[in-house]
Design an enzyme around this catalytic site. Structure first.
Site, short mmCIF file in Angstrom:
data_model
loop_
_atom_site.label_atom_id
_atom_site.label_comp_id
_atom_site.label_asym_id
_atom_site.label_seq_id
_atom_site.Cartn_x
_atom_site.Cartn_y
_atom_site.Cartn_z
N GLY A 145 1.01 -1.13 -0.01
CA GLY A 145 -0.06 0.02 -0.08
C GLY A 145 0.87 1.08 -0.07
CB CYS B 273 5.33 -3.97 -0.08
SG CYS B 273 6.03 -2.34 -0.51
CE1 TYR B 274 1.56 0.87 5.84
CE2 TYR B 274 0.02 -0.85 5.67
CZ TYR B 274 0.44 0.32 6.39
OH TYR B 274 -0.37 0.84 7.45
CG HIS C 15 5.12 -5.75 -4.91
ND1 HIS C 15 4.13 -5.59 -4.14
CD2 HIS C 15 5.85 -4.48 -4.41
CE1 HIS C 15 3.93 -4.28 -3.50
NE2 HIS C 15 5.29 -3.75 -3.65
CD GLU D 277 2.14 -8.30 -5.30
OE1 GLU D 277 2.98 -8.99 -4.94
OE2 GLU D 277 2.00 -7.26 -5.07
CG ASP E 249 -15.74 -8.99 -20.69
OD1 ASP E 249 -14.85 -10.00 -20.98
OD2 ASP E 249 -15.37 -7.70 -20.79
CE LYS F 31 -11.82 -8.88 -22.67
NZ LYS F 31 -13.26 -7.85 -22.53
#
Ligand code: XMP
Length: 515
Positions: A58, A85-86, A172, A174, A230, A371
């Site tokens: 964050g 991180c944060y 990170h 991710e 979608d 997507k």
């Protein structure tokens, strides 16, 4: 919501743009994952019964007076916790360590040296490139914790308290720029949290259909379809769940691709057996857009007119208690209405609530997916290739591909030139390889010669991009000869065009659509 018996991980969102990406990565290793606000009470989390909890990153500093702090009782739940991180700094601070304040941001790639190949770093190796994006950093680690990896600028880039099963990492895992990031998240969810990898797209389809039935019961649903992947996927899920209590509506706002207003209802009928109500509202939309150049204002007007069209249908064919939409996660995050404080990039017309006067409850079964995940769901649902492989098309249609005021002339140019771009890409075998391809037009004019005559005409911009989730995109390096052929056809066949340009900006800093 999902079957309460399935093993899951909870991610608490402290405001990072990547929070939802963590969930997606956990799902990629087949563990169900939910994103919750950072201040979700520990009692609620306890009831959800996660196998592990992740604190996201964050933008805040833990020293700021309004820094986001989770419920203290979370540390008593007893399941493994991973702070990123944060989230890492929060753990250091909470357990009595010290975080060094810094105005300098370490942003980008760094070399992570693994000092202890413990369970979190199993099969990761001694050294990896990792992605850093932080200012403050851990300086003194708390009692009971030990450092398990470092970088040149972060002596405690990863820490663990084995007894409490609490882990903190400054980088990170991710984002794709962290090598083996997925292994680290897999180690946390499979090995450390012992979550069984039970989640799959097949189970998502089953759960979603079941969930729709429970939610909707005998009520009726109006589903706005565009022919895009979608809304098509949403319509099929609903059709499977509630059959004839579903009504699909297709709004022809006059800003569609060539002949789309006829093609989409036919494709639905022929390939999916679903009837569509078509609303022809070109005049209303185009009148409302007269004189409007501001992109956000255009989007709002179109959003309102969509809502009006739904209202008309509800009055005529209703009552409908529900409105279904094909909203995806990136639509939500870019519209700035995600659970964390991410900033607004564009207001997607189907996000952010309905105007007053519409009493529908909203159902958005895909709002947690990206997507490419939706494409996988659509494949499972046997969506035919002709629908599956269509490029994404924005809800506000050509209005966001027309820079400045939407005029009849510019609509014709955008429509016709885009058809040429698509046709040429199909012929050259590129259509299925790229994310999106179209032509945009604005008010810039340039001089040309037609025969012996001087002509002052529009400049058309060709935009072709590669992407996997629309969050980032690269401009496509099309062969020069193909660009030349497209350009020749546009200037020869589209009235009022003298010049053609090719957009070579990637996202970021540009966006995929110009408005
Ligand atoms: P941008 O331009 O934000 O586009 O980089 C990202 C992706 O979203 C599509 N897009 C929209 N889709 N309603 C939609 O349904 C919208 O208002 C909207 N605006 C952009 C765009 O085509 C691209 O795929």
């Amino acid at each position: 919501m999902v079957d309460t018996n399935i093993d899951k991980i909870v991610v608490l969102d402290f405001g990072s743009q990547y929070s939802h990406l963590i969930c997606r990565r956990i799902r990629e290793v087949n563990v169900y994952c939910e994103l919750l606000p950072y201040n979700t009470p520990a009692k609620v989390i306890h009831e959800i019964n996660p196998k592990g909890i992740i604190f996201s990153g964050g933008p805040a500093s833990i020293y700021a007076s309004d820094s986001p702090i989770p419920d203290k009782q979370i540390f008593e739940i007893g399941v493994p916790i991973l702070g990123i991180c944060y989230g890492h700094q929060l753990i250091i601070d909470r357990f009595g360590g010290r975080v060094k304040r810094s105005d300098y941001r370490e942003y980008g790639s760094a070399e992570l040296i693994v000092d202890d190949a413990c369970d979190l770093f199993d099969r990761v190796g001694n050294k990896i490139r990792c992605w850093m994006s932080h200012a403050d950093a851990a300086e003194v680690i708390p009692d009971g914790f030990r450092t398990i990896a470092h970088t040149q600028n972060s002596p405690s880039a990863a820490v663990v308290n084995k007894g409490k099963k609490i882990y903190g990492i400054q980088f990170h895992p991710e984002v794709i720029h962290t090598e083996k990031g997925i292994e680290i998240l897999k180690n946390f969810s499979h090995r450390i949290s012992k979550a069984r990898p039970e989640w799959s797209m097949e189970s998502f389809v089953e759960e979603t259909i079941r969930d729709i039935r429970i939610k909707v019961r005998n009520e009726r649903v109006l589903c706005a379809v565009s022919g895009g992947i979608d809304s098509t996927t949403v319509a099929i899920l609903l059709y499977k769940a509630i059959g004839s209590n579903l009504r699909c509506v297709f709004v022809n706002h006059g800003l569609l691709r060539e002949d789309e207003q006829n093609q989409v209802p036919k494709l639905f009928k022929d390939h999916l057996g679903i009837d569509i109500i078509r609303v022809d509202a070109e005049e209303v939309f185009l009148t409302k857009l007269k004189g409007i150049s501001d992109p956000e204002q255009k989007r709002k007007i179109i959003g309102n007119e969509f809502a009006n069209s739904f209202l008309q249908i509800a009055l005529r064919d209703g009552p409908f208690q529900w409105l279904a939409q094909g909203t995806l996660y990136p639509d939500i995050i870019e519209s700035g209405v995600s659970k964390g404080p991410a900033s607004i990039i564009k207001t997607h017309h189907n996000v952010g609530g309905l105007p007053k006067g519409l009493n529908f409850k909203i159902i958005e079964p895909l709002s947690n997916l990206y997507k490419d995940e939706v494409r996988r769901v659509a494949k499972l649902l046997d969506v035919p290739a002709i629908l599956l492989n269509r490029h994404p098309f924005p809800g506000p249609g050509l209005a966001v591909r027309i820079i400045g005021e939407v005029t009849f002339e510019k609509v014709q140019i955008a429509k016709h030139a885009s058809k040429i771009v698509e046709d040429e890409l199909i012929c050259a075998g590129f259509y299925d390889k790229v994310w999106q391809a179209y032509a945009a037009v604005g008010d810039d004019m340039a001089v040309g010669v037609l025969g012996d005559e001087r002509m002052y005409g529009h400049i058309v911009i060709i935009r072709v991009v590669d992407s996997t989730d629309a969050m980032t995109a690269n401009w496509t390096r099309l062969p020069y000869d193909l660009i030349r052929d497209i350009s020749n056809r546009i200037t020869n066949e589209v009235d009022g065009v003298t010049w053609v340009t090719y957009a070579i900006s990637s996202k970021p800093p540009a966006t995929i659509e110009p408005q």
